[in-house]
Design a protein around this motif. Structure first.
Motif, short mmCIF file in Angstrom:
data_model
loop_
_atom_site.label_atom_id
_atom_site.label_comp_id
_atom_site.label_asym_id
_atom_site.label_seq_id
_atom_site.Cartn_x
_atom_site.Cartn_y
_atom_site.Cartn_z
N SER A 164 0.83 -1.20 0.00
CA SER A 164 0.00 0.00 0.00
C SER A 164 0.87 1.26 0.00
CB SER A 164 -0.91 0.01 1.23
OG SER A 164 -1.73 -1.14 1.26
N TYR A 165 1.95 1.21 0.74
CA TYR A 165 2.86 2.35 0.80
C TYR A 165 3.49 2.61 -0.56
CZ TYR A 165 7.08 5.01 1.88
OH TYR A 165 8.08 5.94 1.88
N GLN A 166 3.90 1.54 -1.27
CA GLN A 166 4.50 1.74 -2.59
C GLN A 166 3.48 2.33 -3.57
OE1 GLN A 166 7.51 1.64 -2.75
NE2 GLN A 166 8.08 0.37 -1.01
N PHE A 167 2.24 1.87 -3.47
CA PHE A 167 1.19 2.42 -4.34
C PHE A 167 1.00 3.91 -4.06
CE2 PHE A 167 -3.25 3.72 -4.77
CZ PHE A 167 -3.44 3.55 -6.13
N VAL A 168 0.95 4.26 -2.78
CA VAL A 168 0.78 5.66 -2.40
C VAL A 168 1.93 6.51 -2.92
CG1 VAL A 168 0.86 7.20 -0.39
CG2 VAL A 168 -0.68 5.25 -0.39
N THR A 169 3.14 5.97 -2.88
CA THR A 169 4.32 6.70 -3.35
C THR A 169 4.18 7.07 -4.82
OG1 THR A 169 5.74 5.59 -1.74
CG2 THR A 169 6.81 6.57 -3.66
N TYR A 170 3.91 6.07 -5.66
CA TYR A 170 3.79 6.34 -7.10
C TYR A 170 2.56 7.20 -7.41
CZ TYR A 170 7.52 3.18 -8.54
OH TYR A 170 8.74 2.59 -8.76
#
Length: 705
Positions: A133-139
């Motif tokens: 979820s954090y990686q999705f939020v980053t991009y």
């Protein structure tokens, strides 16, 4: 789902922060180009961001540990806001370069703060979900921020005000959160030389990843402006690269988990080269749909280089080394990021905007050549030893959140343990007394209190375990072993403490051995990285009354930590050299019985180019500790591992060439089917003994006739 809801304030802060960064990343180079700045000046300013990130990765942890997560988050947001506003006041490259260093430093600290916070707030059950979820939020945040370029012209100061607003807003969810932030623990460092020796591809691949991504993401907007793209087209173009960087990691990651990672990396890099060749051709023809598609493929392929190289490094590291190694890999990435934008801008200045993609092709092919070279001299990691590929974001800072480093995290912390940690924040020197007091009031939570407190205060783990064990003797073993799991460096001392207690009880030998065996198994289960030291300590205690059982302890340890079998056998033999033959036999049997024998052989061979096999290594190591029994040890190992008989004989014969023929006879007697191989191996390594050995073989043949 409940855990994710609790983390929503952090995710919201991260989204706002990345939106501000995404917008700032695109308006700075475009503003400088519209101001008539040279391409190399733009590249230098953009490179300085990674200089700041490099400094942040070195010193940000110290700041977090000094003032805490919330304070440092607010301080960094304030500095970032000031930097954004100063961009709108001055447009001097020197000042902007200094501001980029500050932004890089604050971002590095930002991401460490958020990622360590998320790591401490997650459990083993939801860790992968939290990380994904954090990686999705980053991009998502970066892509959304770059689309905000459409709100005004690149030189309009209002865009910098938008960035400042986003940086200010990102503080609110964190400051309004009820959480006080986690306790920050500084991991042990790993020398870069050691890391490079372990995984050259990991270090080089990640540095070239920083070079390529730094050049592509920072100079693509300049390229777009130079070839005549409109503001809207540039915003769409850059946002699409973010989407591609995220989405392509899933199919490529699946391939990297199924095949040799290095082969997948080579194919990925060649795909990036193909996209880099087609993209400028389509851009000149104003084929924006195909241009954006090529940009998606190019960014996606380049974005996969970092996680594949990271996975290769983690494949060759122990779980306890991953967090420490990640710090040095971050430095390699930041160094590459500092090189990429400026060096590519020099190429673009002298060869035109299309040279950006030629630069990426050359950098990719250099990495392809290095990967091919590594493939020619080093075998692939077996599938069963590979860590899973994990999607990585654009901010590879604090990889403690990476699910592969879960070994170093605490699974669960109860309310009682949280109370202890909260009270200890004000009086850390009294943490042992606080933990004992709370545990006595809630004894059912004592083990969790011990586990959580030892994890947060490892330097006081031994005193904590002993104090709690003395107060709650019925939980003694569970407390000791769980503390050893949370603070592995205390495992050996706690084993010694428990052995002393068992001896003081003066149990009859069988009961004493059962108690020590149970202790050993639980300690090994919680702290396998200290298997050799734990086994040596317990063996020393057993040797006084039950020397015949020493080998059983060595076997228990070898089964718990198969990658340390030779080290375990050596440590136990040092304590009880008279049991060396029994230890050799028992540990050799674990090698023969292990379904992962090939895997452990691979790991051992990675450490030494002259590796002769685990059986021979075992015989050599024990023979050195008990030289008077070296031949008996070699014979025992050869009998259990007949396929290693020739290597064992050759290795041991070189330590005592005068009695090589006796060794050949002894091993040939227990494994007659390997007699010829044994004789040939010894004769080849000791030419001066060859004639004597040949005479013995002829004599034996004549006797048999």
């Amino acid at each position: 789902m409940r855990a994710l809801n609790q983390l929503l304030p952090l995710y919201l802060s991260c989204t706002l922060l990345l939106m501000g960064n995404g917008l700032l990343f695109i308006i700075i180079p475009m503003s400088m180009r519209l101001d008539g700045q040279d391409t190399d000046a733009i590249g230098l300013v953009m490179s300085l961001y990674f200089v700041g990130m490099l400094l942040g990765s070195l010193y940000g942890r110290h700041l977090i540990s000094r003032v805490g997560h919330i304070r440092i988050f607010a301080a960094c947001a304030s500095v970032a806001t000031m930097c954004a506003l100063l961009h709108s006041i001055w447009s001097v490259p020197l000042i902007w370069g200094l501001l980029r260093i500050l932004i890089g430093f604050t971002n590095a600290t930002f991401f460490m703060t958020m990622e360590t916070w998320l790591s401490e707030s997650s459990t083993s059950e939801n860790r992968a979900t939290v990380f994904g979820s954090y990686q999705f939020v980053t991009y998502f945040g970066l892509a959304l921020g770059q689309l905000m370029l459409n709100f005004a012209e690149p030189q309009d100061p209002i865009l910098y005000i938008y960035v400042a607003m986003l940086f200010c807003l990102c503080m609110i969810p964190v400051l309004m959160s009820r959480s006080g932030g986690p306790r920050f623990i500084e991991p042990e460092p790993m020398p870069l030389k050691v890391l490079y020796r372990t995984s050259p591809l990991g270090v080089v691949g990640i540095m070239i990843s920083g070079i390529c991504l730094g050049a592509f993401y920072n100079m693509s907007s300049v390229y777009g402006a130079d070839v005549g793209m409109t503001k809207s087209q540039i915003a769409t173009f850059m946002s699409a690269t973010m989407v591609g960087g995220f989405l392509l990691q899933f199919p490529i990651g699946k391939l990297a988990d199924s095949f040799d990672r290095r082969t997948v990396l080579v194919i990925t890099l060649l795909l990036a080269c193909l996209a880099a060749m087609v993209l400028p051709i389509m851009a000149v023809r104003d084929e924006m749909a195909i241009t954006i598609a090529c940009a998606v493929i190019l960014s996606g392929a380049l974005a996969c280089v970092y996680p594949i190289a990271l996975a290769d490094a983690f494949d060759r590291l122990k779980p306890t080394e991953m967090v420490a190694a990640s710090g040095k890999l971050i430095l390699a990435y930041a160094l590459g990021g500092a090189i990429g934008p400026y060096s590519s801008s020099l190429v673009m200045k002298h060869m035109g905007p299309d040279a950006l993609f030629g630069y990426l092709i050359v950098a990719s092919l250099i990495l392809v050549a290095f990967v091919m070279y590594r493939m020619s001299i080093r075998s692939a990691v077996p599938d069963a030893l590979q860590e899973s590929f994990v999607v990585q974001g654009m901010t590879p800072m604090a990889t403690e959140l990476d699910p592969r480093t879960e070994y170093n995290s605490l699974d669960d912390t109860g309310i009682a343990a949280e109370t202890v940690l909260l009270l200890a924040e004000e009086n850390p020197d009294d943490v042992v007394e606080i933990a004992v007091s709370v545990a006595l009031n809630q004894p059912e939570e004592a083990v969790n209190i011990a586990q959580a407190t030892a994890y947060q205060y490892p330097e006081q783990a031994i005193a904590l375990a002993i104090a709690l064990a003395d107060e709650l003797p019925h939980l003694k073993l569970d407390i000791i072993t769980n503390v050893a799991g949370s603070a592995p460096q205390s495992g050996a001392d706690l084993a010694r403490y428990m052995c002393d207690l068992i001896k003081q009880q003066k149990l009859e030998p069988h009961a004493s051995f059962n108690a020590l065996s149970r202790l050993t198994l639980k300690l090994l289960d919680e702290a396998p990285q200290q298997a050799a030291e734990i086994a040596a300590i317990v063996s020393h205690e057993i040797a006084d009354d039950m020397p015949e059982l020493v080998a059983k302890i060595a076997v228990l340890a070898a089964q718990a930590a198969p990658d340390q079998r030779v080290e375990i056998a050596t440590s136990v033999t040092q304590e009880v050299p008279n049991a060396s033959v029994e230890i050799a036999t028992g540990v050799a049997e674990t090698i023969a019985a292990s379904p992962d024998e090939e895997l452990h052989t691979f790991l051992a061979s990675e450490e030494d180019e002259n590796y002769v096999g685990e059986g021979a290594e075992l015989a050599i190591a024990l023979g050195q500790e008990a030289p008077s029994q070296a031949f008996d040890i070699a014979t025992a190992v050869a009998e259990v591992l007949p396929e290693d008989a020739a290597q064992v004989a050759e290795s041991i014969a070189q330590t005592d060439p005068e009695h090589a023929s006796d060794l050949v006879d002894s091993i040939s007697e227990v494994v007659p089917e390997m007699a010829d191989d044994v004789m040939y191996a010894v004769a080849s390594s000791l030419p001066e003994q060859a004639e004597e050995l040949l005479q013995e073989v002829l004599s034996d043949a004549e006797s048999n006739q």
